[in-house]
Enzyme design. Structure first.
Site, PDB file in Angstrom:
ATOM      1  N   PRO A   1       0.848  -1.257  -0.095  1.00 19.11           N
ATOM      2  CA  PRO A   1       0.077   0.017  -0.097  1.00 19.11           C
ATOM      3  C   PRO A   1       0.942   1.302  -0.077  1.00 19.11           C
ATOM      4  CG  PRO A   1      -0.518  -1.468   2.052  1.00 19.11           C
ATOM      5  CD  PRO A   1       0.624  -2.052   1.171  1.00 19.11           C
TER       6      PRO A   1
ATOM      7  N   GLU B   1       2.547  -8.211   8.811  1.00 19.50           N
ATOM      8  CA  GLU B   1       2.538  -6.826   8.875  1.00 19.50           C
ATOM      9  C   GLU B   1       3.681  -6.141   7.699  1.00 19.50           C
ATOM     10  OE1 GLU B   1       0.628  -5.218  11.092  1.00 19.50           O
ATOM     11  OE2 GLU B   1       0.053  -7.233  11.556  1.00 19.50           O
TER      12      GLU B   1
ATOM     13  N   ARG C   1      -2.505  -8.153 -20.719  1.00 15.68           N
ATOM     14  CA  ARG C   1      -3.500  -7.636 -21.835  1.00 15.68           C
ATOM     15  C   ARG C   1      -2.367  -6.732 -22.770  1.00 15.68           C
ATOM     16  NH1 ARG C   1      -8.582  -7.837 -21.350  1.00 15.68           N
ATOM     17  NH2 ARG C   1      -9.008  -5.867 -22.642  1.00 15.68           N
TER      18      ARG C   1
ATOM     19  N   ASP D   1      -9.732   0.258 -25.399  1.00 15.33           N
ATOM     20  CA  ASP D   1     -10.002   0.224 -23.781  1.00 15.33           C
ATOM     21  C   ASP D   1     -10.148   1.549 -23.220  1.00 15.33           C
ATOM     22  OD1 ASP D   1     -10.189  -2.566 -23.597  1.00 15.33           O
ATOM     23  OD2 ASP D   1      -8.280  -2.937 -22.718  1.00 15.33           O
TER      24      ASP D   1
HETATM   25  N1  4HQ Z   1      -1.034  -5.212   0.920  1.00 13.95           N
HETATM   26  N2  4HQ Z   1      -1.738  -2.953  -3.028  1.00 13.95           N
HETATM   27  C1  4HQ Z   1       1.012  -6.797   1.374  1.00 13.95           C
HETATM   28  C2  4HQ Z   1      -1.979  -4.213   0.450  1.00 13.95           C
HETATM   29  C3  4HQ Z   1      -1.626  -3.782  -1.114  1.00 13.95           C
HETATM   30  C4  4HQ Z   1      -2.359  -2.785  -1.706  1.00 13.95           C
HETATM   31  C5  4HQ Z   1      -1.521  -5.428   2.387  1.00 13.95           C
HETATM   32  C6  4HQ Z   1      -0.037  -5.819   0.391  1.00 13.95           C
HETATM   33  C7  4HQ Z   1      -0.350  -6.025   3.212  1.00 13.95           C
HETATM   34  C8  4HQ Z   1       1.813  -7.290   3.501  1.00 13.95           C
HETATM   35  N3  4HQ Z   1      -0.589  -4.332  -1.923  1.00 13.95           N
HETATM   36  N4  4HQ Z   1       0.806  -6.627   2.708  1.00 13.95           N
HETATM   37  N5  4HQ Z   1      -3.387  -2.080  -1.351  1.00 13.95           N
HETATM   38  O1  4HQ Z   1      -2.994  -3.854   0.743  1.00 13.95           O
HETATM   39  O2  4HQ Z   1      -0.944  -3.601  -3.058  1.00 13.95           O
END
Ligand code: 4HQ
Length: 237
Positions: A89, A116, A154, A169
């Site tokens: 994230p 985590e 794609r 697209d």
């Molecule tokens: N993660 N976009 C990996 C995500 C996430 C997201 C949460 C990825 C926790 C360990 N990854 N971990 N949004 O939420 O890519």
């Protein structure tokens, strides 16, 4: 294109990789996906890949050594242009421009974390970039990796049978898609727009353009604003 994936849940990728477009792309050899279990890169007999966080606080953190070994072993013998991408994230948000950029690489290695997250030093040592699929928290990077694989595939030449459908697209055109209709001609009193039954291809094309513009203005006005900025920047307006 070659895509490597490292995860503690390789089984999540099974059906996904065998189905539809991706399944066909792999069978035709246009796409090769190698999914590897992170636990195969541990050297302890219990195959443990996590530990308590330094500094305390709940949850578990994925340890660096198996990740370093996995990324290095999978990188060996691959091209120096291999892009190692951590799904997180904290990453840059995936959009059409990023998808096209990644699809232009011959090789990608996707790191899917759980818990985590992964010890920060893995990023420092063996990750080229972090990518996020959106501002929400998932339990692992596996679904984001599948999203990335599907979007990137794609763009690989020959994967989508009709190249024109990729060009059309939404986002590629800067606009949302126009509405689509198929039989029956009337659904619970709602007719198909008559122009689509007219056989007048120029009129149908004009209608689709106009509806794409209307949908974009109504649902995603931010896309129209962005398209305007691009145009004024490259001087084509
Ligand atoms: N993660 N976009 C990996 C995500 C996430 C997201 C949460 C990825 C926790 C360990 N990854 N971990 N949004 O939420 O890519």
């Amino acid at each position: 294109m070659w895509i490597g994936v490292v995860t503690i849940f390789p089984e999540l990728f099974g059906e996904f990789l065998q189905t539809s477009l991706i399944g066909r792309a792999r069978q035709s050899g246009k796409l090769e996906v190698e999914v590897r279990d992170l636990r195969d890169f541990t050297d302890d007999p219990h195959r443990v890949v996590d530990d308590e966080p330094y500094g305390g606080g709940g949850g578990m953190v994925m340890t660096a050594p198996p990740w370093l070994r996995a990324v290095r072993e999978l990188s060996a013998g691959r091209s120096p242009s291999l892009r190692r991408v951590l799904l997180s994230p904290q990453g840059r948000r995936l959009d059409d421009a990023k998808v096209q950029e990644l699809a232009a690489q011959p090789e990608l290695l996707l790191l899917c974390g759980r818990y985590e997250g992964i010890d920060e030093r893995v990023q420092q040592l063996v990750v080229d970039e972090e990518v996020s699929i959106g501002d929400y928290v998932l339990s692992g990077g596996e679904l984001p990796a599948m999203v990335l694989i599907e979007a990137v595939s794609r763009c690989v030449p020959g994967v989508v049978q009709q190249a024109s459908s990729v060009e059309r697209d939404s986002f590629r055109t800067g606009l949302l898609d126009h509405p689509h209709y198929t039989r029956p001609a009337v659904v619970e009193g709602l007719p198909v727009p008559p122009v689509l039954l007219s056989g007048d291809h120029a009129a149908i094309e004009r209608w689709r353009q106009q509806e794409a513009l209307r949908a974009t203005a109504e649902k995603r006005p931010d896309l129209l604003a962005a398209a305007q900025t691009c145009k004024s920047q490259d001087g084509t307006r």
